[in-house]
Write an enzyme that holds these catalytic residues in place. Structure first.
Site, mmCIF file in Angstrom:
data_model
loop_
_atom_site.group_PDB
_atom_site.id
_atom_site.type_symbol
_atom_site.label_atom_id
_atom_site.label_comp_id
_atom_site.label_asym_id
_atom_site.label_seq_id
_atom_site.Cartn_x
_atom_site.Cartn_y
_atom_site.Cartn_z
ATOM 1 N N ARG A 246 0.828 -0.948 -0.420
ATOM 2 C CA ARG A 246 0.027 -0.270 0.190
ATOM 3 C C ARG A 246 1.079 1.068 0.131
ATOM 4 O O ARG A 246 1.828 1.086 0.570
ATOM 5 C CB ARG A 246 -0.701 0.188 1.140
ATOM 6 C CG ARG A 246 -2.056 -1.149 1.504
ATOM 7 C CD ARG A 246 -3.371 -0.079 0.033
ATOM 8 N NE ARG A 246 -4.122 -1.795 0.409
ATOM 9 C CZ ARG A 246 -4.117 -2.579 -0.284
ATOM 10 N NH1 ARG A 246 -3.041 -3.097 -1.176
ATOM 11 N NH2 ARG A 246 -5.850 -3.210 -0.315
ATOM 12 N N GLU A 275 -3.611 7.220 -4.069
ATOM 13 C CA GLU A 275 -4.869 6.234 -5.391
ATOM 14 C C GLU A 275 -5.296 6.589 -5.540
ATOM 15 O O GLU A 275 -6.426 7.129 -4.050
ATOM 16 C CB GLU A 275 -4.694 4.555 -5.032
ATOM 17 C CG GLU A 275 -3.802 4.620 -5.818
ATOM 18 C CD GLU A 275 -3.267 2.896 -5.380
ATOM 19 O OE1 GLU A 275 -2.641 2.321 -4.959
ATOM 20 O OE2 GLU A 275 -4.004 2.266 -5.558
ATOM 21 N N HIS A 296 -0.988 -0.213 -9.685
ATOM 22 C CA HIS A 296 -2.432 -0.887 -8.198
ATOM 23 C C HIS A 296 -2.852 -2.220 -9.390
ATOM 24 O O HIS A 296 -4.027 -2.814 -9.752
ATOM 25 C CB HIS A 296 -3.276 -0.546 -8.659
ATOM 26 C CG HIS A 296 -3.456 -0.920 -6.226
ATOM 27 N ND1 HIS A 296 -4.036 -0.465 -5.567
ATOM 28 C CD2 HIS A 296 -3.695 -2.686 -6.251
ATOM 29 C CE1 HIS A 296 -3.871 -1.234 -4.453
ATOM 30 N NE2 HIS A 296 -3.700 -2.371 -5.066
#
Ligand code: DGY
Length: 331
Positions: A246, A275, A296
């Protein structure tokens, strides 16, 4: 399911066809045909109406939303491994069970991590872009052109030796990297022996000694900016960092500064702090060949997504059969 009335299930995103078909067969499922992320008012309406919410990592299931849930909302069956987008404590306070989809994206995410570990020092993205930017025109091989750095024989420092970290270690060992790791708990002696892994109690000391750092720990309040400016400064100027976990685990602004000042040689990032926004400074660094950026996609395989969907289905069915769902997340 023993309860004949089908649970009302709300999906926030489109899922692979086969998963949606299963959902429709088994549940009273509200699909998201548009695949645009659901708006906050839509989520509020959903938690007041549906028995089950199936969010993904792009939804914020925070305390404010959970507090608005009606008494019918019993389960948040997340289509994700990570649960940092859900306030699990707030759900527990309301007696709402939370589940996730662990295990099934371990190998895919480890593959992508390994791909970044290989891509950054070996300048893979840069090389590929050079050909496409030049529309196939290329003067030919040269002994001094596009030289990257050897991976074999280097030291890999894994931050977080859970399922994904261990799967990365297995791959990296096969590529001739020596395995170092930092984790809350030491892994079993058998695993350490099989991976010939060195445990570092001190993350700081490990960071100073390895050539490539791979971030594989979950995102929790305790791991927020774990790779802080101070810790990034401990890394060697020739070292690389890869993150498929993350974005918030690394202080992104500090990383950008280190990369620009040459205090870290390069980075491979599949995840970002804000994000889906990607810091333009990172994009610039990518154009300069210092970083490889991916959107991602660590777990993005069709097989993985179908397996995740099946886990969501099993969690919902088990719950409504009156049993503890296999992937219950505890606060
Ligand atoms: C997850 O499920 O946590 C992943 O990051 C999504 O790919």
């Amino acid at each position: 399911m023993t309860n004949r009335k089908k649970p009302k299930v709300y999906l926030t995103r489109r899922l692979p066809d086969v998963v949606e078909t299963r959902m429709r067969e088994l549940f009273d499922a509200e699909l998201n045909i548009e695949d645009a992320p659901r708006s906050q008012p839509e989520l509020v309406a959903a938690v007041k109406t549906y028995d089950v919410l199936v969010p993904t990592v792009t939804d914020r299931i925070d305390a404010a939303l959970i507090e608005q849930a009606g008494p019918q909302l019993k389960l948040i069956a997340s289509f994700s491994n990570g649960v940092d987008h859900i306030d699990v404590d707030a759900a527990a306070r309301r007696g709402i069970t939370v589940t996730n989809t662990p295990n099934v994206l371990t190998e895919d995410t480890a593959d992508m991590t390994m791909a970044l570990i290989l891509s950054v020092p070996r300048r893979l993205a840069e090389g590929a872009h050079l050909l496409t930017d030049r529309k196939g025109e290329w003067a030919g091989w040269s002994p001094t052109w596009m030289l990257g750095h050897r991976i074999w024989g280097k030291r890999l420092g894994i931050v977080g030796m859970g399922r994904i970290g261990t799967a990365v270690a297995r791959r990296a060992k096969a590529f001739g990297l020596s395995i170092h790791y930092h984790n809350r708990h030491r892994v079993s002696p058998a695993t350490e022996e099989a991976l010939e892994a060195t445990y570092w109690d001190s993350l700081d000391q490990m960071l100073a000694r390895v050539d490539i750092v791979s971030v594989n720990c979950p995102s929790t309040p305790a791991t927020y900016h774990l790779l802080s400016a101070r810790r990034l400064a401990l890394m060697q100027p020739s070292s690389y960092i890869v993150n498929t976990a993350r974005g918030g685990i690394i202080d992104e602004a500090a990383l950008i500064k280190c990369l620009r000042e040459g205090k870290i040689a390069g980075a491979g990032l599949d995840v970002f702090e804000h994000e889906p926004a990607v810091n333009p400074k990172l994009v610039r660094l990518a154009m300069e060949g210092k970083v490889v950026l991916l959107p991602h996609m660590g777990s993005a395989t069709l097989e993985g997504r179908i397996d995740m969907g099946e886990k969501v289905v099993i969690n919902i069915r088990t719950f409504f059969d009156g049993h503890r769902p296999p992937d219950r997340v505890l606060p």
